[in-house]
Design an enzyme around this catalytic site. Structure first.
Site, PDB file in Angstrom:
ATOM      1  N   ASP A  31       0.825  -1.206   0.000  1.00  0.00           N
ATOM      2  CA  ASP A  31       0.000   0.000   0.000  1.00  0.00           C
ATOM      3  C   ASP A  31       0.862   1.260   0.000  1.00  0.00           C
ATOM      4  OD1 ASP A  31      -2.426   1.330  -0.040  1.00  0.00           O
ATOM      5  OD2 ASP A  31      -2.623   1.361   2.136  1.00  0.00           O
ATOM      6  N   HIS A  62       2.864   3.563  -8.890  1.00  0.00           N
ATOM      7  CA  HIS A  62       2.770   2.143  -9.242  1.00  0.00           C
ATOM      8  C   HIS A  62       4.025   1.689  -9.997  1.00  0.00           C
ATOM      9  CE1 HIS A  62      -1.249   2.157  -7.748  1.00  0.00           C
ATOM     10  NE2 HIS A  62      -1.731   2.920  -8.708  1.00  0.00           N
ATOM     11  N   LEU A 121      11.805 -20.006  -4.215  1.00  0.00           N
ATOM     12  CA  LEU A 121      10.663 -19.198  -3.767  1.00  0.00           C
ATOM     13  C   LEU A 121       9.510 -19.303  -4.760  1.00  0.00           C
ATOM     14  CD1 LEU A 121       9.465 -16.818  -1.967  1.00  0.00           C
ATOM     15  CD2 LEU A 121      10.548 -15.279  -3.616  1.00  0.00           C
TER      16      LEU A 121
END
Length: 246
Positions: free
Chosen positions: A21, A38, A132
């Site tokens: 956020d 962004h 991962l």
């Protein structure tokens, strides 16, 4: 700021989930369009993916675009979808170099064709990776997911495949989009807001929560290591007393 040397690599959380956020607020504070935040946030995704891989995290789930985000101004949504597709394509070599497999949870059917095609190519290109697993929560909301699971169970009961009286926690969990992965050990939220925003509501029942006021574009490896060090200072009790855990 912490470094990788401050982390006990034997007690790393297996699954870290992040609410990324503050992109828009980061940009607005600099007199820029929200979309610039962004774009800058992609660099943080790159950093955190590398950091999580380096310390041995097995699953990294990033809240990338919520079901509710479709209600944002069309220009911002279009820019985000375009950015997601381009960023995934650009970051695929990094994922391959770090043995990172990418996958997604959410309503894929709502994704624009171009972004969907780029995502599916990355899923295929990284499917052999064994390090991962980076999970993008795209067009995702926990209520959508839980409702979907309830509908699946109801349909199975109607068809006589299961007895409704036997439905338990494990059966619900097995119908969630995260069925193949463990629940998050640690939930990180950047940007300072004290809420979970309809993210993994079932799965974070016993997750440790770490909130930082730092906006996502400024959240990089040192900040991630800070969160891991903080997590390692905690005692996870899962409803037991401290004495029982000891």
């Amino acid at each position: 700021m912490a470094s990788i040397a401050d982390i006990d690599l034997k007690r790393v959380p297996r699954h870290v989930a992040i609410i990324m956020d503050g992109n828009g607020r980061w940009a607005q504070a600099r007199g820029m369009d929200r979309s610039a935040g962004h774009v800058e946030g992609v660099a943080s995704v790159h950093d955190i993916t590398e950091a999580a891989s380096d310390i041995g995290v097995k699953y990294l789930t990033l809240y990338t675009f919520s079901t509710e985000n479709w209600n944002r101004p069309k220009a911002e949504v279009d820019a985000l979808m375009n950015l997601i597709g381009i960023a995934i394509e650009r970051e695929t070599p990094m994922m391959l170099a770090h043995n990172v497999r990418m996958t997604m949870i959410g309503d894929m059917d709502r994704m624009p064709a171009d972004a969907r095609a780029r995502l599916e190519k990355c899923f295929a290109d990284t499917s052999h990776c064994t390090g991962l697993t980076m999970v993008l929560a795209l067009s995702y909301s926990a209520r959508w997911e839980i409702t979907r699971a309830a509908r699946m169970l109801a349909q199975e009961a109607v068809r006589g495949e299961i007895d409704a009286d036997t439905i338990d926690d494990s059966m619900v969990a097995s119908r969630l989009t995260t069925a193949a992965m463990p629940d998050p050990d640690l939930l990180i939220r950047s940007g300072g807001d004290l809420r979970v925003s309809n993210f993994l509501l079932w799965q974070i029942a016993y997750s440790e929560i770490y909130v930082t006021p730092i906006f996502w574009p400024d959240f990089r490896k040192p900040q991630f290591y800070d969160a891991i060090v903080d997590y390692q200072r905690r005692q996870r009790r899962f409803g037991l007393t401290a004495e029982q855990v000891k």
